[in-house]
Write a protein that holds these residues in place. Structure first.
Motif, PDB file in Angstrom:
ATOM      1  N   GLN A  76      -8.241  33.780 -32.817  1.00 44.01           N
ATOM      2  CA  GLN A  76      -9.132  33.564 -31.896  1.00 44.01           C
ATOM      3  C   GLN A  76     -10.582  34.051 -32.380  1.00 44.01           C
ATOM      4  O   GLN A  76     -11.394  33.120 -32.528  1.00 44.01           O
ATOM      5  N   ARG A  77     -10.491  34.843 -33.260  1.00 42.32           N
ATOM      6  CA  ARG A  77     -11.971  35.337 -34.051  1.00 42.32           C
ATOM      7  C   ARG A  77     -12.135  34.076 -35.170  1.00 42.32           C
ATOM      8  O   ARG A  77     -13.439  33.602 -34.843  1.00 42.32           O
ATOM      9  N   ARG A  78     -11.159  33.635 -35.635  1.00 45.12           N
ATOM     10  CA  ARG A  78     -11.499  32.375 -36.476  1.00 45.12           C
ATOM     11  C   ARG A  78     -11.989  31.176 -35.629  1.00 45.12           C
ATOM     12  O   ARG A  78     -13.068  30.463 -36.176  1.00 45.12           O
ATOM     13  N   LEU A  79     -11.358  30.639 -34.645  1.00 44.64           N
ATOM     14  CA  LEU A  79     -11.824  29.520 -33.924  1.00 44.64           C
ATOM     15  C   LEU A  79     -13.146  29.890 -33.018  1.00 44.64           C
ATOM     16  O   LEU A  79     -14.069  28.734 -32.985  1.00 44.64           O
ATOM     17  N   LEU A  80     -13.338  31.215 -32.804  1.00 41.03           N
ATOM     18  CA  LEU A  80     -14.642  31.305 -32.104  1.00 41.03           C
ATOM     19  C   LEU A  80     -15.683  31.255 -32.928  1.00 41.03           C
ATOM     20  O   LEU A  80     -16.839  30.814 -32.772  1.00 41.03           O
ATOM     21  N   ARG A  81     -15.254  31.561 -34.226  1.00 41.80           N
ATOM     22  CA  ARG A  81     -16.439  31.717 -35.444  1.00 41.80           C
ATOM     23  C   ARG A  81     -16.725  30.297 -35.652  1.00 41.80           C
ATOM     24  O   ARG A  81     -18.062  29.817 -35.661  1.00 41.80           O
ATOM     25  N   ARG A  82     -15.689  29.380 -35.625  1.00 41.91           N
ATOM     26  CA  ARG A  82     -15.861  27.876 -35.770  1.00 41.91           C
ATOM     27  C   ARG A  82     -16.685  27.206 -34.652  1.00 41.91           C
ATOM     28  O   ARG A  82     -17.320  26.354 -34.688  1.00 41.91           O
ATOM     29  N   GLU A  83     -16.356  27.679 -33.377  1.00 42.02           N
ATOM     30  CA  GLU A  83     -16.926  27.286 -32.276  1.00 42.02           C
ATOM     31  C   GLU A  83     -18.387  27.412 -32.162  1.00 42.02           C
ATOM     32  O   GLU A  83     -19.293  26.767 -31.533  1.00 42.02           O
ATOM     33  N   ILE A  84     -18.850  28.450 -32.372  1.00 39.41           N
ATOM     34  CA  ILE A  84     -20.305  28.981 -32.492  1.00 39.41           C
ATOM     35  C   ILE A  84     -21.014  28.840 -33.656  1.00 39.41           C
ATOM     36  O   ILE A  84     -22.302  29.020 -33.728  1.00 39.41           O
ATOM     37  N   ALA A  85     -20.394  28.521 -34.532  1.00 48.24           N
ATOM     38  CA  ALA A  85     -21.291  28.055 -36.090  1.00 48.24           C
ATOM     39  C   ALA A  85     -22.230  26.884 -35.405  1.00 48.24           C
ATOM     40  O   ALA A  85     -21.775  25.943 -34.932  1.00 48.24           O
ATOM     41  N   PRO A  86     -23.345  26.765 -36.182  1.00 48.89           N
ATOM     42  CA  PRO A  86     -24.264  25.880 -36.088  1.00 48.89           C
ATOM     43  C   PRO A  86     -23.886  24.544 -36.545  1.00 48.89           C
ATOM     44  O   PRO A  86     -22.960  24.430 -37.567  1.00 48.89           O
TER      45      PRO A  86
END
Lengths: 208, 249
Positions: free
Chosen positions: B18-28
């Motif tokens: 989840q952390r990895r995917l959230l990071r990807r989702e919120i990355a500019p």
């Protein structure tokens, strides 16, 4: 004016050390992804357990935990910090996600799709989780006749241990409304309601 | 009614996933070079148009994120104000001993009433201005540029009013914050008629700062030289001028 100034240490702060979440959230609002991760690390388990208690389903609770945090990031400009804590606001988002489950799942289908693709490891404490699921289903069965708003207050104040003020902030209603909804829920549940047994146990306490 | 089940942690693999995917989702979003060039060209055109159309010599001192006037300061900021009280007392006592002409007057700060006045986005990160009243009706303030690693307390510089002020504007001319790319410009404004402070910069457009709660705050690029601060009223008329430096040549 004399220049009476006091310099303080000039080291960057580790995000985990920032106790006041208003500061941390301001960094999130300014686009600091690490600050957002720090908040995720801090509150993911709490949100996960809250969602489980509303759903009696660990797998769905897991998926929706990610959705709650993504929704929180999208709505970062509207965050409400209560006494330096962001958790009540996250509970509020989680409650909304549950209320509009289909819509939020649709909106976050890309994220949910990726989560589903990558799911592989066996779940730890599987037997305990199955038992918890059964117990939670029984509990939800007893509260399902309550109006949705009363279920929300019961889950926040009794099951999750939020204060009335925090629950009010989470739900965006006055404190008096929280009190009256909880009172009505208690009345409706009558003698089957045993607050002491229903309240959230301190972390690490295991029933014999 | 049955008992509430115990809590469990998110399974570790789910947590990491989840952390990895959230990071990807919120990355500019990452833009291609072609897109970057197109955006740069568009920005260039807009800047050129602004330069032609806009009133000359009007800049912006750092992008104002939002006016946070009235926002209660977090506990760390409140603690900062009270933590400096002993130092203030000590400094005033030292002044007395040294026979300073301007006798300062110590007054305790009311830290619980500390409030935010400015939040400015600069290329070196956000800059905040917090202010708290003292018991005798003066003010302490803190310009925050970061957070201390060990304690979580704000990193920045603060001061309190302890002497009578006679000027309409008192600029902060000690450019103290060692930020890589900007210099903070700040002024305490004592004349209520002043609604904006213009910072006149050598060989560069004037930077316009709004006045909030008796303070003007902004930034200028590092390397530029501020020559004067000019307080203006709502109609744009000059109310007060403070010369900081003489123009070269």
């Amino acid at each position: 004016m004399p220049d009476m100034r006091v310099r303080v240490a000039e080291l960057p702060a580790p995000l985990s050390a920032i106790q006041n979440e208003e500061l941390l959230w301001r960094q999130v609002r300014d686009g600091d992804e690490r600050a957002f991760e720090a908040l995720y690390e801090r509150h993911a388990d709490t949100v996960y357990n809250y969602l489980f208690r509303r759903l009696a389903d660990w797998s769905e609770a897991e998926d929706l935990t990610a959705v709650v945090f993504l929704e929180a990031y999208r709505r970062r400009g509207d965050a409400v910090v209560v006494d330096g804590k962001l958790l009540p606001w996250l509970y509020g988002i989680a409650t909304n996600v549950l209320r509009n489950r289909r819509r939020t799942q649709w909106r976050n289908r890309r994220l949910l799709g990726r989560l589903a693709q990558e799911r592989s490891e066996p779940v730890p404490n599987l037997a305990d989780r199955i038992e918890a699921t059964e117990r939670m289903r029984a509990l939800l069965e007893q509260t399902k006749e309550l109006p949705r708003a009363q279920q929300d207050v019961l889950a926040l104040c009794v099951w999750s241990g939020l204060t009335y003020d925090e629950a009010a902030a989470a739900l965006g209603v006055p404190v008096g409304t929280v009190r009256s909804r909880l009172a009505r829920a208690r009345d409706a549940l009558g003698s089957s309601m045993e607050p002491a047994r229903l309240e959230r146990r301190p972390e690490g306490v295991v029933e014999p | 009614m049955s008992e509430l089940p115990a809590e469990f942690s998110l399974p570790i693999d789910a947590f990491e996933r989840q952390r990895r995917l959230l990071r990807r989702e919120i990355a500019p979003p990452r833009h291609s070079n072609r897109r970057r060039i197109a955006v740069a060209a568009a920005v260039g055109i807009v800047v050129l148009l602004c330069a032609v159309v806009a009133t000359p010599a009007r800049g912006v001192g750092g992008r104002l994120l939002d006016l946070i006037q009235g926002t209660l300061a977090p506990p760390e900021v409140q603690t900062y104000f009270t933590a400096n009280e002993e130092t203030r007392k000590h400094m005033l006592a030292y002044e007395e001993q040294a026979g300073a002409i301007l006798h300062g007057r110590f007054s305790p700060v009311i830290a619980s009433q500390a409030r935010g006045l400015f939040a400015i986005k600069s290329v070196d990160g956000p800059i905040y201005l917090w202010a708290a009243p003292t018991e005798d009706g003066r003010q302490c303030w803190l310009i925050q540029v970061g957070t201390d690693a060990a304690t979580g307390s704000p990193r920045g510089i603060g001061t309190c009013e302890e002497h009578e002020e006679t000027g309409a504007i008192v600029p902060d001319t000690t450019w103290w914050a060692d930020l890589p790319d900007v210099v903070i410009v700040h002024a305490r404004v004592y004349d209520d008629a002043i609604t904006q402070v213009d910072v006149e910069v050598e060989d560069a457009p004037t930077v316009v700062l709004p006045v909030v709660g008796g303070h003007a705050l902004g930034t200028i690029p590092k390397g530029e030289r501020a020559l004067a601060m000019v307080g203006r009223d709502q109609s744009g008329s000059e109310v007060a001028r403070y010369t900081i430096a003489e123009a070269k040549g």
